[in-house]
Motif scaffolding. Structure first.
Motif, PDB file in Angstrom:
ATOM      1  N   PHE A 168       0.814  -1.217   0.000  1.00  0.00           N
ATOM      2  CA  PHE A 168       0.000   0.000   0.000  1.00  0.00           C
ATOM      3  C   PHE A 168       0.846   1.266   0.000  1.00  0.00           C
ATOM      4  O   PHE A 168       0.364   2.339  -0.372  1.00  0.00           O
ATOM      5  N   SER A 169       2.098   1.147   0.442  1.00  0.00           N
ATOM      6  CA  SER A 169       2.907   2.344   0.669  1.00  0.00           C
ATOM      7  C   SER A 169       3.115   3.170  -0.601  1.00  0.00           C
ATOM      8  O   SER A 169       2.721   4.341  -0.666  1.00  0.00           O
ATOM      9  N   LEU A 170       3.729   2.579  -1.632  1.00  0.00           N
ATOM     10  CA  LEU A 170       3.993   3.321  -2.864  1.00  0.00           C
ATOM     11  C   LEU A 170       2.715   3.627  -3.629  1.00  0.00           C
ATOM     12  O   LEU A 170       2.611   4.677  -4.278  1.00  0.00           O
ATOM     13  N   VAL A 171       1.735   2.724  -3.569  1.00  0.00           N
ATOM     14  CA  VAL A 171       0.473   2.971  -4.268  1.00  0.00           C
ATOM     15  C   VAL A 171      -0.229   4.187  -3.671  1.00  0.00           C
ATOM     16  O   VAL A 171      -0.821   5.006  -4.395  1.00  0.00           O
ATOM     17  N   ARG A 172      -0.133   4.320  -2.347  1.00  0.00           N
ATOM     18  CA  ARG A 172      -0.738   5.484  -1.699  1.00  0.00           C
ATOM     19  C   ARG A 172      -0.062   6.774  -2.151  1.00  0.00           C
ATOM     20  O   ARG A 172      -0.709   7.800  -2.335  1.00  0.00           O
ATOM     21  N   GLU A 173       1.270   6.695  -2.363  1.00  0.00           N
ATOM     22  CA  GLU A 173       1.994   7.856  -2.877  1.00  0.00           C
ATOM     23  C   GLU A 173       1.482   8.234  -4.271  1.00  0.00           C
ATOM     24  O   GLU A 173       1.338   9.417  -4.590  1.00  0.00           O
ATOM     25  N   LYS A 174       1.211   7.215  -5.094  1.00  0.00           N
ATOM     26  CA  LYS A 174       0.710   7.493  -6.446  1.00  0.00           C
ATOM     27  C   LYS A 174      -0.665   8.152  -6.394  1.00  0.00           C
ATOM     28  O   LYS A 174      -0.935   9.124  -7.092  1.00  0.00           O
ATOM     29  N   GLU A 175      -1.555   7.611  -5.561  1.00  0.00           N
ATOM     30  CA  GLU A 175      -2.921   8.128  -5.510  1.00  0.00           C
ATOM     31  C   GLU A 175      -2.982   9.544  -4.946  1.00  0.00           C
ATOM     32  O   GLU A 175      -3.837  10.341  -5.337  1.00  0.00           O
ATOM     33  N   ARG A 176      -2.082   9.877  -4.042  1.00  0.00           N
ATOM     34  CA  ARG A 176      -2.079  11.213  -3.443  1.00  0.00           C
ATOM     35  C   ARG A 176      -1.295  12.225  -4.274  1.00  0.00           C
ATOM     36  O   ARG A 176      -1.330  13.420  -3.982  1.00  0.00           O
ATOM     37  N   GLY A 177      -0.560  11.745  -5.277  1.00  0.00           N
ATOM     38  CA  GLY A 177       0.209  12.650  -6.126  1.00  0.00           C
ATOM     39  C   GLY A 177       1.568  13.016  -5.583  1.00  0.00           C
ATOM     40  O   GLY A 177       2.291  13.823  -6.189  1.00  0.00           O
ATOM     41  N   THR A 178       1.959  12.419  -4.445  1.00  0.00           N
ATOM     42  CA  THR A 178       3.271  12.746  -3.878  1.00  0.00           C
ATOM     43  C   THR A 178       4.400  11.968  -4.548  1.00  0.00           C
ATOM     44  O   THR A 178       5.564  12.313  -4.365  1.00  0.00           O
ATOM     45  N   MET A 179       4.069  10.921  -5.320  1.00  0.00           N
ATOM     46  CA  MET A 179       5.103  10.171  -6.024  1.00  0.00           C
ATOM     47  C   MET A 179       5.823  11.056  -7.034  1.00  0.00           C
ATOM     48  O   MET A 179       7.049  10.973  -7.196  1.00  0.00           O
ATOM     49  N   GLU A 180       5.066  11.920  -7.725  1.00  0.00           N
ATOM     50  CA  GLU A 180       5.688  12.812  -8.698  1.00  0.00           C
ATOM     51  C   GLU A 180       6.684  13.746  -8.025  1.00  0.00           C
ATOM     52  O   GLU A 180       7.727  14.077  -8.589  1.00  0.00           O
ATOM     53  N   GLN A 181       6.382  14.174  -6.810  1.00  0.00           N
ATOM     54  CA  GLN A 181       7.304  15.040  -6.088  1.00  0.00           C
ATOM     55  C   GLN A 181       8.590  14.311  -5.732  1.00  0.00           C
ATOM     56  O   GLN A 181       9.676  14.895  -5.745  1.00  0.00           O
ATOM     57  N   LEU A 182       8.473  13.006  -5.404  1.00  0.00           N
ATOM     58  CA  LEU A 182       9.669  12.218  -5.113  1.00  0.00           C
ATOM     59  C   LEU A 182      10.488  11.967  -6.372  1.00  0.00           C
ATOM     60  O   LEU A 182      11.721  11.926  -6.327  1.00  0.00           O
ATOM     61  N   VAL A 183       9.794  11.787  -7.501  1.00  0.00           N
ATOM     62  CA  VAL A 183      10.480  11.465  -8.748  1.00  0.00           C
ATOM     63  C   VAL A 183      11.394  12.601  -9.192  1.00  0.00           C
ATOM     64  O   VAL A 183      12.489  12.380  -9.716  1.00  0.00           O
ATOM     65  N   VAL A 184      10.956  13.849  -8.999  1.00  0.00           N
ATOM     66  CA  VAL A 184      11.742  14.990  -9.478  1.00  0.00           C
ATOM     67  C   VAL A 184      12.914  15.315  -8.556  1.00  0.00           C
ATOM     68  O   VAL A 184      13.742  16.159  -8.881  1.00  0.00           O
ATOM     69  N   THR A 185      13.004  14.674  -7.404  1.00  0.00           N
ATOM     70  CA  THR A 185      14.132  14.885  -6.492  1.00  0.00           C
ATOM     71  C   THR A 185      15.311  14.027  -6.926  1.00  0.00           C
ATOM     72  O   THR A 185      15.169  13.117  -7.746  1.00  0.00           O
TER      73      THR A 185
END
Length: 379
Positions: free
Chosen positions: A205-222
């Motif tokens: 659930f951890s990474l999937v939750r990041e995707k659904e909340r839109g915070t994964m994109e913020q991690l990707v650009v770091t």
């Protein structure tokens, strides 16, 4: 009251069909899982105990002793035997799990039998799995009794009527779980199964939750690299999982009264390796799933095969070779051997090195695949 309009009905049907087509992971689970479970239940769910691995220490090599060994093998209950040269070698095989029973034929077996004296035979049984142990003991008693009656009948035919005394006496010694209690076998297995399911679902659930909340994109650009993200994600969960493991370990030993005969330190250290493996498996699921529902479906799709193939419920030796090979792809298979080895037998790392290497290799493969999939998504 509004009337039913077929046009509106079919538009909803078409819309749902399009969504199902787009949700390929869920569609694959719906189509493939029933067939997979049918084959797994058909081949893996087998309560019959066959091919019990037997080691023999024959101190009286003769036609009579070989005939007795053949009686065990011809029943199909006991597997082709392995000869050993002493108690130490026999007990080492029982510790490592390469033998389920040990048959000891004394040096005076042939002489005592020929004299009509009771020839003593000893059977050492690995009592870790009560189902296998009970089957081994009951069948061994029947085999020895049948052989003794057969020998007595031959003697009476030659010498005429006389005192009926059985020429064979079987002494049975059950190791590791003398009372053959199921709870002693089940509690270590439950600990491993619970820890796998909880930790895998948490990280799935951890990474999937990041995707659904839109915070994964913020991690990707770091500047964070995939390996750093993976390890950073699982590190807190290792602590949570280890605390949970210690909690269920305490309850299992204090409440259910199942003692740990081996090293607690070794058990905790290997549990950390297992937790890392299952957490990485959850991360891999999250790289495939697009929603938390898909992650849940995939996690549960792995839970049932783990129960069936790992040896948690059914003896793996009774399964077809292909099913046993598939069980080698489940990390719980290795951890159950470790748990039961330390809990019941009190063995150390020297007897569990195959399971340790297998689980370590599995975690490295899962880590490499998860990093590869995550890097591909970033690109």
């Amino acid at each position: 009251m509004r009337r039913f309009v077929w046009g509106r009905y079919w538009s909803i049907v078409k819309k749902e069909v399009i969504q199902i087509k787009r949700d390929r992971p869920s569609l694959a689970i719906a189509l493939v899982m029933p067939l997979m479970l049918l084959f797994l239940f058909g081949y893996a769910v087998n309560t019959d105990v066959n091919d019990i691995r037997m080691a023999v220490w024959n101190q009286s090599p003769s036609a009579a002793s070989r005939e007795l060994v053949d009686q065990f093998v011809h029943t199909k209950i006991f597997q082709a035997t392995v000869s050993v040269g002493g108690y130490r070698e026999l007990e080492a095989m029982l510790d490592e799990g390469t033998a389920d029973v040990g048959l000891v034929i004394g040096p005076d077996y042939t002489r005592q039998k020929d004299r009509g004296e009771p020839a003593h035979i000893q059977l050492l049984v690995n009592g870790s799995d009560p189902n296998i142990a009970r089957t081994a003991v009951s069948n061994a008693q029947l085999i020895v009794q049948h052989q003794a009656i057969s020998l007595q009948e031959k003697k009476l035919e030659k010498q005429g009527m006389g005192e009926l005394t059985l020429p064979l006496a079987l002494e049975t010694r059950v190791l590791f779980n003398p009372n053959m209690e199921s709870i002693v076998f089940n509690i270590p297995g439950l600990i491993g199964l619970i820890m796998q399911n909880v930790t895998m679902i948490l990280t799935a659930f951890s990474l999937v939750r990041e995707k659904e909340r839109g915070t994964m994109e913020q991690l990707v650009v770091t500047p964070i690299r995939p390996l750093e993200l993976m390890l950073g994600k699982i590190t807190p969960y290792v602590g949570v999982g280890l605390f949970s493991f210690c909690l269920v370990l305490f309850v299992g030993t204090a409440w259910f009264g199942v003692p740990v005969k081996g090293s607690i330190g070794l058990l905790v250290a290997l549990s950390v390796l297992f937790l890392v493996t299952t957490l990485l498996l959850g991360i891999l699921i999250s790289t495939v799933a697009k929603t938390q529902l898909q992650a849940m479906q995939m996690a549960f799709a792995l839970i049932l095969p783990s129960v069936l193939l790992s040896g948690f419920m059914f003896p793996r030796d009774s399964m077809p070779v292909v099913i046993q090979w598939l069980g080698g792809l489940v990390p719980l298979t290795y951890f159950l051997e470790i748990l039961r080895g330390i809990f019941l037998k009190g063995v150390g790392a020297e007897a569990l090195w195959k399971e340790i290497v297998g689980m370590g290799a599995f975690s490295l493969v899962i880590l490499a695949v998860a990093i590869g999939r995550f890097r591909k998504k970033i690109e």
